[in-house]
Write an enzyme that holds these catalytic residues in place. Structure first.
Site, mmCIF file in Angstrom:
data_model
loop_
_atom_site.group_PDB
_atom_site.id
_atom_site.type_symbol
_atom_site.label_atom_id
_atom_site.label_comp_id
_atom_site.label_asym_id
_atom_site.label_seq_id
_atom_site.Cartn_x
_atom_site.Cartn_y
_atom_site.Cartn_z
ATOM 1 N N ILE A 15 0.842 -1.197 0.000
ATOM 2 C CA ILE A 15 0.000 0.000 0.000
ATOM 3 C C ILE A 15 0.879 1.250 0.000
ATOM 4 C CG2 ILE A 15 -1.752 1.279 1.310
ATOM 5 C CD1 ILE A 15 -2.721 -1.426 2.442
ATOM 6 N N GLN A 151 -6.068 -12.601 15.589
ATOM 7 C CA GLN A 151 -5.369 -11.315 15.496
ATOM 8 C C GLN A 151 -5.663 -10.427 16.711
ATOM 9 O OE1 GLN A 151 -6.234 -9.531 11.624
ATOM 10 N NE2 GLN A 151 -4.289 -10.351 10.874
ATOM 11 N N TYR A 154 -3.017 -7.658 16.586
ATOM 12 C CA TYR A 154 -3.213 -6.712 15.472
ATOM 13 C C TYR A 154 -4.499 -5.907 15.678
ATOM 14 C CZ TYR A 154 -3.462 -5.357 10.462
ATOM 15 O OH TYR A 154 -3.536 -4.674 9.269
ATOM 16 N N PRO A 184 -8.541 0.305 5.929
ATOM 17 C CA PRO A 184 -8.791 -0.543 4.762
ATOM 18 C C PRO A 184 -9.408 -1.872 5.190
ATOM 19 C CG PRO A 184 -6.481 0.196 4.836
ATOM 20 C CD PRO A 184 -7.095 0.489 6.169
ATOM 21 N N VAL A 187 -6.805 -5.689 1.012
ATOM 22 C CA VAL A 187 -6.199 -4.986 -0.113
ATOM 23 C C VAL A 187 -5.329 -5.964 -0.894
ATOM 24 C CG1 VAL A 187 -4.827 -2.977 -0.790
ATOM 25 C CG2 VAL A 187 -6.140 -2.915 1.349
#
Ligand code: NAP
Length: 248
Positions: A15, A151, A154, A184, A187
């Site tokens: 990105i 996650q 995260y 996002p 992606v």
């Protein structure tokens, strides 16, 4: 405004490259961070962008390391001038269920995705406040809004970025500095390309838009938020997720 200096952390990733390309095309002077210029073949990356007509500088910095960020702040000032636009984009994943997660994996992910946002922003905010202009965009994730299996680290780090965004937006609103996050969904980057195709297909089947985002679609939102004219948008989170998660 053309010529403003923009720092994109992790700008040479999937990105990040689209963000650097877009900001350079819009007339910003763009600098990326990299951890290790040689290992990341940063000069090849620069040459590729140069061939497209974009000149992008780099500074070596581990954004998880506060002292390294302090040194980077000084280097940037000396080499390029005062940073006016900051895109906190560097990020990693170390997935695993919470009940089995190694503390190193928790620490690494929160260090790189969340602590880094403070480490880097802290160096550049005083200059932005002094100049009465600044744009900060923190690249979060839909998984920071919804939580994601495997996650916890995260999701927590990406959710934490929103708290940081809102607080720092309020602190700096009267100084001409806007602070926003972009979340996002999935992606199409080398990271998601590397997923097993059945996993990718399963993810895509859950996205109402029927495909992953292109990196350029994230870069477009970043470019919008950092524009001089976007100053009244601050403390916001902009989802770019193909209706994977809808909220208001
Ligand atoms: P990527 O290609 O892996 O890029 C991540 C970048 O961060 C790389 O340039 C990487 O450098 C850099 N980085 C990692 N640790 C660093 C550190 N300690 N110091 C400095 N730089 C460091 O990932 P991406 O897919 O483009 O993701 C970019 C951002 O978007 C991340 O914050 C990610 O969480 C977020 N995001 C991605 C998706 C997706 O589907 N791809 C979805 C939502 C959010 P190295 O190359 O040296 O590792």
């Amino acid at each position: 405004m053309a010529g403003r200096l923009a720092l994109v952390t992790g700008g040479n990733g999937g990105i990040g490259t689209a963000v650097c390309r877009r900001l350079a095309a819009d007339g910003y002077r763009v600098v990326t961070t990299c951890m290790d210029a040689e290992a990341e073949r940063i000069e090849d990356w620069q040459a590729q962008l140069r061939a497209e007509g974009h000149e992008v500088g780099y500074v070596e910095c581990n954004v998880a390391d506060y002292d390294a960020c302090q040194r980077m702040g000084e280097q940037l000032r000396q080499q390029f001038g005062e940073v006016e636009v900051l895109v906190n984009l560097a990020g990693i994943t170390r997935d695993g269920f919470c009940h089995k997660m190694a503390s190193e994996d928790w620490q690494a992910v929160t260090d790189v995705n969340l602590d880094s946002v403070f480490n880097v922003t802290r160096q550049l905010l005083p200059g932005m406040r002094e100049q009465g202009f600044g744009r900060i965009v923190n690249i979060s994730s839909v998984n920071g809004q919804t939580g994601q299996l495997g996650q916890a680290n995260y999701s927590a780090a990406k959710a934490g970025m929103h708290g940081f965004t809102m607080a720092v937006a309020k602190e700096n609103a009267r100084k001409g500095v806007s602070v926003n996050s972009v979340s996002p969904g999935y992606v199409a980057t080398p990271m998601t390309d590397a997923m097993p195709s059945d996993v990718r297909d399963q993810i895509v089947s859950q996205i109402p838009l029927g495909r992953m985002a292109e990196p350029e679609e994230i870069a477009r939102v970043v470019a919008f938020l950092v524009a001089d004219e976007s100053g009244y948008i601050t403390g916001a989170n902009i989802p770019v997720n193909g209706a994977l998660f809808c909220s208001f």
